[in-house]
Scaffold this motif. Structure first.
Motif, PDB file in Angstrom:
ATOM      1  N   GLY A 147      50.075 -10.418  14.008  1.00  0.00           N
ATOM      2  CA  GLY A 147      50.514 -11.212  12.843  1.00  0.00           C
ATOM      3  C   GLY A 147      51.627 -10.544  12.065  1.00  0.00           C
ATOM      4  O   GLY A 147      52.224 -11.150  11.161  1.00  0.00           O
ATOM      5  N   GLU A 148      51.949  -9.292  12.365  1.00  0.00           N
ATOM      6  CA  GLU A 148      52.963  -8.588  11.574  1.00  0.00           C
ATOM      7  C   GLU A 148      54.353  -9.201  11.798  1.00  0.00           C
ATOM      8  O   GLU A 148      54.729  -9.531  12.925  1.00  0.00           O
ATOM      9  CB  GLU A 148      52.966  -7.098  11.944  1.00  0.00           C
ATOM     10  N   ASN A 149      55.090  -9.392  10.679  1.00  0.00           N
ATOM     11  CA  ASN A 149      56.450  -9.960  10.690  1.00  0.00           C
ATOM     12  C   ASN A 149      56.499 -11.407  11.196  1.00  0.00           C
ATOM     13  O   ASN A 149      57.528 -11.855  11.704  1.00  0.00           O
ATOM     14  CB  ASN A 149      57.409  -9.081  11.499  1.00  0.00           C
ATOM     15  N   ILE A 150      55.360 -12.090  11.018  1.00  0.00           N
ATOM     16  CA  ILE A 150      55.281 -13.490  11.466  1.00  0.00           C
ATOM     17  C   ILE A 150      54.785 -14.350  10.304  1.00  0.00           C
ATOM     18  O   ILE A 150      53.945 -13.912   9.515  1.00  0.00           O
ATOM     19  CB  ILE A 150      54.269 -13.603  12.636  1.00  0.00           C
ATOM     20  N   MET A 151      55.341 -15.526  10.154  1.00  0.00           N
ATOM     21  CA  MET A 151      54.817 -16.483   9.179  1.00  0.00           C
ATOM     22  C   MET A 151      54.238 -17.654   9.952  1.00  0.00           C
ATOM     23  O   MET A 151      54.926 -18.282  10.758  1.00  0.00           O
ATOM     24  CB  MET A 151      55.935 -16.962   8.261  1.00  0.00           C
ATOM     25  N   ASN A 152      52.941 -17.920   9.697  1.00  0.00           N
ATOM     26  CA  ASN A 152      52.270 -18.977  10.454  1.00  0.00           C
ATOM     27  C   ASN A 152      52.615 -20.357   9.935  1.00  0.00           C
ATOM     28  O   ASN A 152      52.931 -20.527   8.742  1.00  0.00           O
ATOM     29  CB  ASN A 152      50.759 -18.783  10.381  1.00  0.00           C
ATOM     30  N   ALA A 153      52.554 -21.326  10.806  1.00  0.00           N
ATOM     31  CA  ALA A 153      52.768 -22.726  10.409  1.00  0.00           C
ATOM     32  C   ALA A 153      51.853 -23.030   9.226  1.00  0.00           C
ATOM     33  O   ALA A 153      50.665 -22.682   9.241  1.00  0.00           O
ATOM     34  CB  ALA A 153      52.450 -23.654  11.574  1.00  0.00           C
ATOM     35  N   GLY A 154      52.402 -23.627   8.170  1.00  0.00           N
ATOM     36  CA  GLY A 154      51.581 -24.008   7.021  1.00  0.00           C
ATOM     37  C   GLY A 154      51.259 -22.862   6.079  1.00  0.00           C
ATOM     38  O   GLY A 154      50.525 -23.040   5.107  1.00  0.00           O
ATOM     39  N   ASP A 155      51.798 -21.668   6.324  1.00  0.00           N
ATOM     40  CA  ASP A 155      51.541 -20.552   5.404  1.00  0.00           C
ATOM     41  C   ASP A 155      52.036 -20.866   4.001  1.00  0.00           C
ATOM     42  O   ASP A 155      51.488 -20.413   3.008  1.00  0.00           O
ATOM     43  CB  ASP A 155      52.257 -19.280   5.895  1.00  0.00           C
ATOM     44  N   ASP A 156      53.122 -21.628   3.901  1.00  0.00           N
ATOM     45  CA  ASP A 156      53.721 -21.959   2.613  1.00  0.00           C
ATOM     46  C   ASP A 156      53.039 -23.208   2.044  1.00  0.00           C
ATOM     47  O   ASP A 156      52.456 -23.189   0.967  1.00  0.00           O
ATOM     48  CB  ASP A 156      55.217 -22.220   2.869  1.00  0.00           C
ATOM     49  N   ILE A 157      53.111 -24.266   2.793  1.00  0.00           N
ATOM     50  CA  ILE A 157      52.530 -25.544   2.363  1.00  0.00           C
ATOM     51  C   ILE A 157      51.835 -26.154   3.571  1.00  0.00           C
ATOM     52  O   ILE A 157      52.410 -26.206   4.660  1.00  0.00           O
ATOM     53  CB  ILE A 157      53.646 -26.514   1.890  1.00  0.00           C
ATOM     54  N   VAL A 158      50.588 -26.629   3.350  1.00  0.00           N
ATOM     55  CA  VAL A 158      49.890 -27.311   4.450  1.00  0.00           C
ATOM     56  C   VAL A 158      50.048 -28.802   4.253  1.00  0.00           C
ATOM     57  O   VAL A 158      49.971 -29.298   3.121  1.00  0.00           O
ATOM     58  CB  VAL A 158      48.394 -26.931   4.469  1.00  0.00           C
ATOM     59  N   SER A 159      50.303 -29.496   5.330  1.00  0.00           N
ATOM     60  CA  SER A 159      50.441 -30.945   5.275  1.00  0.00           C
ATOM     61  C   SER A 159      49.260 -31.541   4.505  1.00  0.00           C
ATOM     62  O   SER A 159      48.114 -31.176   4.739  1.00  0.00           O
ATOM     63  CB  SER A 159      50.481 -31.472   6.714  1.00  0.00           C
ATOM     64  N   GLY A 160      49.550 -32.427   3.537  1.00  0.00           N
ATOM     65  CA  GLY A 160      48.489 -33.020   2.731  1.00  0.00           C
ATOM     66  C   GLY A 160      48.299 -32.328   1.392  1.00  0.00           C
ATOM     67  O   GLY A 160      47.659 -32.871   0.496  1.00  0.00           O
ATOM     68  N   ASP A 161      48.884 -31.136   1.237  1.00  0.00           N
ATOM     69  CA  ASP A 161      48.775 -30.417  -0.049  1.00  0.00           C
ATOM     70  C   ASP A 161      49.450 -31.189  -1.175  1.00  0.00           C
ATOM     71  O   ASP A 161      50.496 -31.800  -0.969  1.00  0.00           O
ATOM     72  CB  ASP A 161      49.533 -29.075   0.051  1.00  0.00           C
ATOM     73  N   LEU A 162      48.881 -31.060  -2.409  1.00  0.00           N
ATOM     74  CA  LEU A 162      49.578 -31.534  -3.606  1.00  0.00           C
ATOM     75  C   LEU A 162      50.587 -30.446  -3.964  1.00  0.00           C
ATOM     76  O   LEU A 162      50.201 -29.325  -4.290  1.00  0.00           O
ATOM     77  CB  LEU A 162      48.574 -31.726  -4.745  1.00  0.00           C
ATOM     78  N   VAL A 163      51.857 -30.734  -3.840  1.00  0.00           N
ATOM     79  CA  VAL A 163      52.842 -29.677  -4.081  1.00  0.00           C
ATOM     80  C   VAL A 163      53.449 -29.725  -5.477  1.00  0.00           C
ATOM     81  O   VAL A 163      53.813 -28.701  -6.030  1.00  0.00           O
ATOM     82  CB  VAL A 163      53.963 -29.648  -3.017  1.00  0.00           C
ATOM     83  N   LEU A 164      53.589 -30.909  -6.053  1.00  0.00           N
ATOM     84  CA  LEU A 164      54.114 -31.007  -7.417  1.00  0.00           C
ATOM     85  C   LEU A 164      53.316 -32.066  -8.163  1.00  0.00           C
ATOM     86  O   LEU A 164      53.010 -33.128  -7.619  1.00  0.00           O
ATOM     87  CB  LEU A 164      55.595 -31.403  -7.410  1.00  0.00           C
ATOM     88  N   ARG A 165      53.010 -31.755  -9.397  1.00  0.00           N
ATOM     89  CA  ARG A 165      52.222 -32.664 -10.205  1.00  0.00           C
ATOM     90  C   ARG A 165      53.117 -33.549 -11.068  1.00  0.00           C
ATOM     91  O   ARG A 165      54.166 -33.075 -11.544  1.00  0.00           O
ATOM     92  CB  ARG A 165      51.355 -31.839 -11.153  1.00  0.00           C
TER      93      ARG A 165
END
Ligand code: AMP
Ligand code: MG
Length: 659
Positions: A147-165
């Motif tokens: 996992g080092e130096n890798i960013m996994n799919a959805g690490d930032d935002i997962v599909s379906g997340d509420l991102v802005l209110r």
């Protein structure tokens, strides 16, 4: 005098005054409609989001490399050290944006770019800096964990997340998020349209040449900016004189075009103030008169069904009523918190403050920092001064029923601007170009300078408001400042020698009336313009007039009665210069430097001394020491000499008197 307009405009008293609380309750019933619209994200900056935004896609959408390096199986690198590298077989190269073919197997590595998709089989990336190339092989000098130096799919935002209110202000960060989840548009609140009508026969628009008795319409522009600050869309409806029909017809137009109508002026209970008559007859008058100070003559109502506020004409009152009563309504319609928590800080009162106690008072204050503490001092201005708010940093609220706040008392100051940094030094005193020069030479200090007359400045230092004051007070003996201080009863103060400057008669270019001295002001029928009592220049004039009066066996009063304009008081050197330049007066007293700046002729009258007074305790304060050193500095003195009429004194910067 005849009353313009409508027969109803007879004198009327205020009805029942209502409290600020009652006013808010009444206003709460005006819910302005909240409207929304979809805007492209490129145009959404600063708007308020009117929807919850969910991601219909993960960010990042795939597992990617965070580094330039080699995609590997982490366990193949275990046991590596700087001195003992491990050899892996290079099997390919993966660029960003490209789907890799093939698999990274046991003992293999694929070259990979930052942001590129991690190939199947690999679970870590070794930084390129930790490797060496050897033909078809890569030598790895550092072990990596899975996992080092890798960013996994959805690490930032997962599909379906509420991102802005809903309710979020769209700043660059939020707009970045919208784009990252693939949005092209956002639903935002639309600003309510707020009309501003300025009423008053005395008003003209900035840019027009003022005619006698007129002033510029400042309220419309201040309110326009305040409406924008509250997220409203201002619509300036211009100026209308105090005329029933004209006001009414603009109000009808406003009711068609706007969500909320504001007027300024014509709200008092005096004759000629006709707004409330119009509301009473043609609209709905909800309240007239609120127990807040400033801002009592305020009208709340409806016109053609639209919420209506009649703000007082006095600029400070109009602004205070707007911010307390109107702005929350606009903010709510624009999807914002109607009562945002604005910046506040605690400060100590530099002077005691009294209030009439009968109504909630919003007292504007200036702030100054000293020794880690903040002092608040009231901005004392005649009612109606436009600069009151410009000089204030914030305000304190004195509740109804409180009539006195003690000096030294801790108060909460509501800041007028979010990013406020109270100045480190408060200078007050008689206006002087030399002071501006000093301030320019202390660029790292934040200095606020307020021009009040010499005696006003003495009061300010006596009360502990100002840190340094500048004075030029002539005594009958012909000496400056020291005799004044000796008889003033002021103690614990120190006088620092400033510099010399020349004061004299300001005259139209070419001196058409051939004026040569102060006696001409008395003997020739010239239009004089005086300075305000308490200013050093006024003291200078009166000292000269007293000796002329004595020579002629007259009292000062008998003498000054012969001077046309002796009672006309200009508030500054520049105001005197302007009056002469504009042909309103023939002669006045002021500095040679001011004459030069304004292209006026000048006849010298006095070599004055301009000194600085500080509290004795402050003499060793760094800022005061710097000012003293500056006054003694050769370079500074050379620049001072460039100001017409200014010269340093042999004792510049020295303490010449203490008591
Ligand atoms: P009023 O409320 O009409 O009695 O006005 C009170 C004071 O505010 C008067 O001195 C007016 O000249 C002044 N004033 C009224 N309207 C404005 C304006 N739009 N801009 C600046 N001052 C104003
Ligand atoms: Mg008026």
């Amino acid at each position: 005098m005849s009353q313009q307009g409508h027969p109803h405009a007879e004198r009327k008293e205020f009805r029942q005054l209502i409290s600020a609380e009652q006013a808010r309750t009444l206003i709460d019933q005006f819910d302005l409609p909240q409207r929304t619209e979809a805007v492209p994200i490129a145009e959404a900056y600063g708007k308020v989001l009117a929807e919850n935004v969910y991601a219909d896609q993960s960010v990042p959408p795939f597992t990617r490399s965070l580094m330039d390096g080699y995609a590997v199986r982490a366990k193949n690198t275990f046991g590596t050290e700087e001195t003992k590298s491990i050899r892996l077989k290079l099997v390919g190269q993966i660029e960003a944006g490209v789907v890799p073919e093939g698999v990274v197997g046991e003992g293999e590595a694929a070259e990979i770019a930052t942001g590129a998709l991690i190939p199947e089989g690999a679970d870590a990336v070794v930084m390129v800096e930790r490797t060496d190339l050897d033909g078809e092989d890569v030598l790895v000098r550092k072990a990596v964990a899975p996992g080092e130096n890798i960013m996994n799919a959805g690490d930032d935002i997962v599909s379906g997340d509420l991102v802005l209110r809903s309710g979020a202000r769209l700043t660059p960060r939020e707009i970045g998020v919208l784009a990252a989840v693939g949005r092209t548009e956002a639903t935002v609140y639309r600003s309510p349209i707020v009309g501003i009508l300025s009423t008053g026969d005395e008003l003209m628009e900035p840019g027009q040449a003022l005619t006698p008795g007129k002033i510029y319409n400042s309220n419309a522009y201040a309110l326009q900016a305040a409406i924008e600050e509250a997220d409203g869309e201002p619509r300036n409806l211009g100026i209308v004189g105090d005329d029933w029909e004209a006001i009414e017809s603009v109000l009808q137009q406003a009711a068609r075009e706007c969500d909320l109508i504001l007027t300024s002026g014509s709200t008092s209970a005096g004759a000629g103030d006709i707004i409330y008559h119009i509301l009473e007859e043609q609209g709905e008058l909800i309240a007239h008169g609120i127990k807040i100070k400033p801002g009592k003559p305020t009208i709340i109502g409806r016109f053609d069904g639209k919420p209506f506020f009649g703000l007082p004409g006095n600029p400070a009152s109009a602004y205070v009523v707007f911010s307390n009563l109107v702005a929350p309504l606009i903010r709510a319609a624009a999807g914002r918190d109607p009562h945002p928590r604005t910046g506040r800080l605690r400060a100590r009162l530099a002077v005691s403050i009294s209030s009439d106690g009968g109504r909630l008072e919003q007292k504007h204050v200036g702030l100054v920092r000293s020794d880690g503490r903040v002092r608040a001092y009231p901005i004392e201005k005649v009612s109606g001064a436009v600069t009151l708010l410009a000089q204030a940093d914030g305000y304190i609220k004195i509740p109804e029923g409180t009539s006195h706040l003690e000096e030294g008392e801790e108060v909460e100051v509501v800041l007028l601007s979010e990013e406020l940094d109270p100045p480190q030094l408060l200078f007050m005193g008689s206006y002087c170009p030399g002071v501006n020069l000093i301030i320019e030479h202390l660029p790292d200090l934040t200095v606020r300078s307020i021009n009040v007359g010499s005696t006003g400045a003495v009061r300010a230092i006596r009360k502990g408001i100002a840190d340094v004051i500048g004075i030029h007070l002539l005594d009958r003996s012909g000496e400056y400042n020291v005799p004044y201080l000796q008889t003033s009863g002021l103690t614990e103060i120190a006088l620092i020698r400033g510099y010399r400057r020349i004061n004299g008669l300001l005259l139209p270019k070419g001196n058409p009336a051939d004026v040569s001295g102060i006696a001409d002001i008395v003997d020739r029928n010239l239009r004089f313009i005086n300075r305000a009592r308490g200013s050093g220049t006024r003291t200078l004039l009166d000292t000269h007039l007293k000796s002329i009066a004595a020579e002629r066996d007259l009292s000062l009063k008998q003498l000054t009665q012969r001077i046309t304009g002796y009672e006309v008081e200009a508030s500054s050197h520049s105001a005197v210069a302007a009056a002469i330049r504009n042909g309103v007066a023939d002669v006045g007293l002021g500095l040679e430097a001011i004459a030069a700046m304004n292209g006026l002729d000048f006849v010298p009258i006095a070599k004055e001394i301009y000194d600085f007074l500080v509290r004795k305790d402050d003499l060793e304060r760094d800022m005061i020491l710097r000012i003293r050193k500056l006054l003694q500095d050769q370079g500074f003195q050379a620049e001072l000499r460039k100001l017409p009429g200014f010269v340093p004194d042999p004792n510049s910067g020295q303490v010449i008197f203490q008591s």
